[in-house]
Design an enzyme around this catalytic site. Structure first.
Site, PDB file in Angstrom:
ATOM      1  N   ASP A   1      38.221  58.326  32.217  1.00 57.52           N
ATOM      2  CA  ASP A   1      37.397  57.122  32.086  1.00 57.52           C
ATOM      3  C   ASP A   1      37.942  56.009  32.971  1.00 57.52           C
ATOM      4  O   ASP A   1      39.133  55.985  33.307  1.00 57.52           O
ATOM      5  CB  ASP A   1      37.418  56.626  30.627  1.00 57.52           C
ATOM      6  CG  ASP A   1      36.740  57.607  29.698  1.00 57.52           C
ATOM      7  OD1 ASP A   1      35.890  58.384  30.163  1.00 57.52           O
ATOM      8  OD2 ASP A   1      37.082  57.596  28.499  1.00 57.52           O
TER       9      ASP A   1
HETATM   10  N1  URA Z   1      39.352  61.469  26.714  1.00 54.21           N
HETATM   11  C1  URA Z   1      38.792  60.241  26.782  1.00 54.21           C
HETATM   12  O1  URA Z   1      38.282  59.741  25.808  1.00 54.21           O
HETATM   13  N2  URA Z   1      38.854  59.598  27.947  1.00 54.21           N
HETATM   14  C2  URA Z   1      39.417  60.095  29.057  1.00 54.21           C
HETATM   15  O2  URA Z   1      39.429  59.448  30.101  1.00 54.21           O
HETATM   16  C3  URA Z   1      39.984  61.369  28.974  1.00 54.21           C
HETATM   17  C4  URA Z   1      39.939  62.040  27.785  1.00 54.21           C
END
Ligand code: URA
Length: 239
Positions: free
Chosen positions: A101
């Protein structure tokens, strides 16, 4: 890999321009004119553009310690910083393996090797990923237990995960928990903690298969050795 993507990765043209070349009948696969824009190039296919064979670039593999506030795609319509902005001086057309993310930091792989990327991200191969999450609330054995059994997110149960409580701040009611998962569903870690009532405030990925982040500050990257690549491949294949 889809034909237009393949041509783009080989440095022939952008994906859109590659489509134009295909429509114009300039592209052949194994000697046959290719008119199917969705054709998937297979290992061993001979692809030619204007009768010149297209060679794929030498495969390269990088590990980046992605800072927060960076998007893990090749381009962004809102012009936000992307993981590729760290790689301007690299000639190969690399792209991230899976996603983190925008507000998640940590370990992300980049490569121009589509087969490797598929192997790493295919759910069947279940490569182990380790995250450190700072969560709101008091993490205890009791409220974390469901993570080890699987919690329902987006209507489907997650595979059993392993946790370790790193820190508990009783006063501020915040905790730091390390979580190891074998899947890569969308926002998976955040949703898993959300499901047990401990919303994630900060998330970082510290390990991917056999690979860690030793020596890499946020924004730094390095090339993987052949040995590291084959260790990852073996981990994915379950060797
Ligand atoms: N899980 C998440 O919620 N975000 C990420 O970036 C990676 C794994």
């Amino acid at each position: 890999m889809r034909i237009n993507k393949y041509l783009a990765h080989a440095g022939v043209a952008s994906r859109r321009k590659a489509e134009e070349l295909i429509k114009a009948g300039e592209v052949t696969v194994n000697g046959e004119r290719m008119v199917d824009l969705s054709y998937q190039v297979k290992a061993g296919d001979t692809v030619e553009v204007k009768q010149a064979q297209v060679y794929k670039e030498e495969p390269v593999y990088y590990v980046l310690n992605k800072p927060r506030g960076v998007i893990s795609s090749v381009s962004d319509e809102k012009d936000r910083k992307t993981v590729l902005d760290f790689f301007h001086h690299i000639p190969e057309r690399i792209y991230p393996v899976g996603r983190l993310d925008w507000d998640t930091s940590g370990l992300i792989l980049l490569t121009n090797d589509g087969e490797f990327a598929n192997l790493m991200t295919h759910p069947r191969h279940e490569i182990e990923k380790v995250y450190v999450a700072k969560v709101e609330g008091q993490a205890t054995k009791e409220n974390l237990r469901p993570l080890t059994q699987g919690v329902k997110i987006d209507g489907r149960k997650t595979k059993p995960a392993v946790y370790q409580i790193i820190k508990q701040d009783i006063k501020s009611k915040k905790s730091v928990v390390q979580l190891t998962i074998h899947e890569g569903r969308n926002h998976q870690v955040k949703k898993m903690f959300e499901a047990i009532g401990l919303p994630v405030q900060k998330l970082s990925r510290i390990q991917y298969g056999t690979l860690g982040l030793t020596g890499l500050q946020p924004g730094e990257f390095r090339r993987l050795s052949k040995k590291e690549v084959s260790q990852l491949v073996n981990a994915a294949k379950g060797n």
